[in-house]
Write a protein that holds these residues in place. Structure first.
Motif, PDB file in Angstrom:
ATOM      1  N   LEU A   1      24.468  59.718 -27.578  1.00 29.58           N
ATOM      2  CA  LEU A   1      24.440  59.317 -28.982  1.00 29.58           C
ATOM      3  C   LEU A   1      23.379  58.243 -29.200  1.00 29.58           C
ATOM      4  O   LEU A   1      22.599  58.299 -30.169  1.00 29.58           O
ATOM      5  N   ALA A   2      23.330  57.274 -28.293  1.00 33.02           N
ATOM      6  CA  ALA A   2      22.323  56.214 -28.390  1.00 33.02           C
ATOM      7  C   ALA A   2      20.916  56.792 -28.264  1.00 33.02           C
ATOM      8  O   ALA A   2      19.984  56.337 -28.940  1.00 33.02           O
ATOM      9  N   GLN A   3      20.742  57.805 -27.420  1.00 37.64           N
ATOM     10  CA  GLN A   3      19.441  58.461 -27.309  1.00 37.64           C
ATOM     11  C   GLN A   3      19.021  59.079 -28.639  1.00 37.64           C
ATOM     12  O   GLN A   3      17.865  58.955 -29.061  1.00 37.64           O
ATOM     13  N   GLY A   4      19.945  59.759 -29.300  1.00 35.46           N
ATOM     14  CA  GLY A   4      19.627  60.367 -30.588  1.00 35.46           C
ATOM     15  C   GLY A   4      19.265  59.336 -31.640  1.00 35.46           C
ATOM     16  O   GLY A   4      18.330  59.532 -32.424  1.00 35.46           O
ATOM     17  N   LEU A   5      20.002  58.222 -31.656  1.00 33.83           N
ATOM     18  CA  LEU A   5      19.683  57.146 -32.599  1.00 33.83           C
ATOM     19  C   LEU A   5      18.268  56.619 -32.361  1.00 33.83           C
ATOM     20  O   LEU A   5      17.523  56.353 -33.313  1.00 33.83           O
ATOM     21  N   ALA A   6      17.891  56.480 -31.100  1.00 34.79           N
ATOM     22  CA  ALA A   6      16.552  55.992 -30.777  1.00 34.79           C
ATOM     23  C   ALA A   6      15.489  57.022 -31.120  1.00 34.79           C
ATOM     24  O   ALA A   6      14.445  56.697 -31.711  1.00 34.79           O
ATOM     25  N   LEU A   7      15.744  58.277 -30.788  1.00 31.39           N
ATOM     26  CA  LEU A   7      14.743  59.322 -31.028  1.00 31.39           C
ATOM     27  C   LEU A   7      14.440  59.489 -32.514  1.00 31.39           C
ATOM     28  O   LEU A   7      13.321  59.855 -32.890  1.00 31.39           O
ATOM     29  N   ALA A   8      15.424  59.212 -33.368  1.00 33.05           N
ATOM     30  CA  ALA A   8      15.226  59.370 -34.810  1.00 33.05           C
ATOM     31  C   ALA A   8      14.089  58.506 -35.340  1.00 33.05           C
ATOM     32  O   ALA A   8      13.551  58.786 -36.424  1.00 33.05           O
ATOM     33  N   ALA A   9      13.686  57.488 -34.610  1.00 35.58           N
ATOM     34  CA  ALA A   9      12.592  56.625 -35.057  1.00 35.58           C
ATOM     35  C   ALA A   9      11.249  57.326 -35.007  1.00 35.58           C
ATOM     36  O   ALA A   9      10.298  56.899 -35.670  1.00 35.58           O
ATOM     37  N   VAL A  10      11.157  58.417 -34.240  1.00 31.03           N
ATOM     38  CA  VAL A  10       9.829  58.949 -33.910  1.00 31.03           C
ATOM     39  C   VAL A  10       9.302  60.021 -34.859  1.00 31.03           C
ATOM     40  O   VAL A  10       8.179  59.884 -35.357  1.00 31.03           O
ATOM     41  N   PRO A  11      10.023  61.130 -35.149  1.00 28.14           N
ATOM     42  CA  PRO A  11       9.380  62.242 -35.853  1.00 28.14           C
ATOM     43  C   PRO A  11       8.773  61.885 -37.204  1.00 28.14           C
ATOM     44  O   PRO A  11       7.594  62.163 -37.459  1.00 28.14           O
ATOM     45  N   GLY A  12       9.566  61.263 -38.086  1.00 26.95           N
ATOM     46  CA  GLY A  12       9.037  60.937 -39.415  1.00 26.95           C
ATOM     47  C   GLY A  12       7.870  59.978 -39.360  1.00 26.95           C
ATOM     48  O   GLY A  12       6.854  60.156 -40.050  1.00 26.95           O
ATOM     49  N   THR A  13       7.983  58.953 -38.548  1.00 26.24           N
ATOM     50  CA  THR A  13       6.902  57.978 -38.405  1.00 26.24           C
ATOM     51  C   THR A  13       5.651  58.637 -37.840  1.00 26.24           C
ATOM     52  O   THR A  13       4.534  58.390 -38.296  1.00 26.24           O
ATOM     53  N   ALA A  14       5.827  59.503 -36.854  1.00 25.13           N
ATOM     54  CA  ALA A  14       4.682  60.165 -36.230  1.00 25.13           C
ATOM     55  C   ALA A  14       3.930  61.022 -37.237  1.00 25.13           C
ATOM     56  O   ALA A  14       2.695  60.945 -37.339  1.00 25.13           O
ATOM     57  N   PHE A  15       4.641  61.840 -38.001  1.00 26.78           N
ATOM     58  CA  PHE A  15       3.960  62.728 -38.946  1.00 26.78           C
ATOM     59  C   PHE A  15       3.278  61.938 -40.068  1.00 26.78           C
ATOM     60  O   PHE A  15       2.223  62.334 -40.559  1.00 26.78           O
ATOM     61  N   SER A  16       3.872  60.811 -40.457  1.00 26.86           N
ATOM     62  CA  SER A  16       3.245  60.012 -41.512  1.00 26.86           C
ATOM     63  C   SER A  16       1.969  59.330 -41.032  1.00 26.86           C
ATOM     64  O   SER A  16       1.098  58.983 -41.829  1.00 26.86           O
ATOM     65  N   LEU A  17       1.839  59.130 -39.715  1.00 26.62           N
ATOM     66  CA  LEU A  17       0.657  58.465 -39.167  1.00 26.62           C
ATOM     67  C   LEU A  17      -0.516  59.414 -38.910  1.00 26.62           C
ATOM     68  O   LEU A  17      -1.665  58.972 -38.819  1.00 26.62           O
TER      69      LEU A  17
END
Length: 360
Positions: A99-115
């Protein structure tokens, strides 16, 4: 040099992140034996990261962190919690770290595509394709590597080894500039068939992927061989790449029905030829996902975000559902997937219909 390293670290981030997230799949029976738990006891741990991604996608944008900090913390969190989960003493402790892994991973996709537009300029569309391909390839190779490593070092050590690269990746991501846009967007409830489509796609994908190691182990396949079967995810990449030509020839709904036919044919072949059937099934699923994502994009950011949320919710439901099928004939699971595809066929015309008036 440091900026260039960070830029390419962003492209390959999904390779390591999704490779780590899905690495336990071929090891599920072996993990349960190590814990002394019943078959299917790992189910909560397969649902937990999907729920974490859903919850984390609501949390991270509210923190207002710099993009590089969000990406670095997300990657480091996935690596650290993966490392801790590798040595968990039981299925529920493991589920907590997942569960903690999923919470951490959520930081990446949206931020990555916006960059991507900022970092790659006119090549942003090409870079987006690289990122999606890296995500899919990472998931395939992460599963395969887990099987190979577990055959030599054991399941826990295999998961630990696959977590370590993320800690180094976090250092490379830290310098990235900018902040993600923060905006409120409306969700259009008229797009509900699209949301159900997204949920059905990841459910059928992970439902089968979670059950396959039990089926293969019963057939006498070792850990390395089970991991190799997950290279079938390359079929998903091929399916997504075929969407454009198929739409040009048969239109979007025609391409959707073709993709659904591929997925159903693959499901039928799973029992006798698992690798070929799974590859064909995934080709159809990822082609449908590409069509669904494009349709969601036409509705706007609110529907697009809701589609992604529904997609991951389907994955969470797959983790909750598959344990009930571990002791049953595999044909029952295939029949369930085919029934789901029959419902999906009914949803397709409305799910892929052009977006209606959005009040612009």
């Amino acid at each position: 040099m440091r900026a260039a390293l960070a830029r390419w670290a962003l492209v390959v981030a999904g390779f390591f992140l999704f490779g780590n997230l899905y690495a336990p799949q071929p090891l599920l029976p072996a993990l349960e034996r190590g814990w002394g738990a019943a078959a299917g006891a790992a189910g909560p741990g397969m649902s937990a990261p999907m729920l974490g991604i859903l919850l984390g996608s609501l949390l991270w944008p509210r923190l207002g962190l710099r993009s590089g900090a969000s990406l670095a913390l997300g990657a480091a969190g996935v690596g650290l919690f993966g490392l801790l989960g590798a040595f968990a003493g039981g299925p529920w402790v493991w589920a907590g770290w997942r569960l903690a892994q999923g919470l951490a991973l959520a930081a990446v996709p949206g931020t990555a595509f916006s960059l991507l537009p900022r970092l790659f300029g006119s090549r942003a569309a090409l870079a987006t394709g690289w990122v999606v391909a890296a995500n899919t390839l990472g998931g395939a190779l992460g599963r395969a590597a887990a099987g190979w490593l577990a055959a030599v070092y054991g399941p826990g050590a295999a998961l630990a080894w696959l977590s370590l690269p993320l800690l180094t990746l976090a250092l490379a991501l830290w310098p990235l500039p900018g902040r993600p846009a923060r905006r409120e967007v409306a969700v259009r409830l008229e797009a509900w068939p699209l949301f159900l489509l997204g949920a059905a796609l990841l459910f059928s994908n992970l439902f089968v992927a979670n059950l396959l190691p039990y089926r293969l182990e019963a057939a006498g396949v070792g850990l390395a061989g089970i991991g190799a079967v997950y290279l079938a995810y390359a079929g998903g990449t091929a399916g997504a790449l075929l969407v454009g030509p198929a739409v040009g020839r048969w239109g979007e709904r025609g391409a959707g029905l073709l993709a659904l036919g591929l997925a159903a044919a693959g499901a039928v072949l799973l029992g006798r030829w698992p690798f070929a059937g799974f590859a064909l099934m995934l080709a159809g699923i990822f082609a449908l996902h590409a069509l669904g994502g494009a349709a969601a994009g036409r509705w706007g950011a609110g529907v697009s975000g809701a589609y992604v949320s529904a997609y991951y919710l389907g994955g969470a439901l797959a983790g909750a559902a598959y344990p009930a099928f571990t002791g049953r004939p595999f044909a029952i699971a295939v029949l369930l997937v085919l029934a789901l595809y029959a419902v999906t066929a009914l949803l397709l015309p409305r799910a892929l219909a052009p977006a209606r008036s959005r009040g612009r």
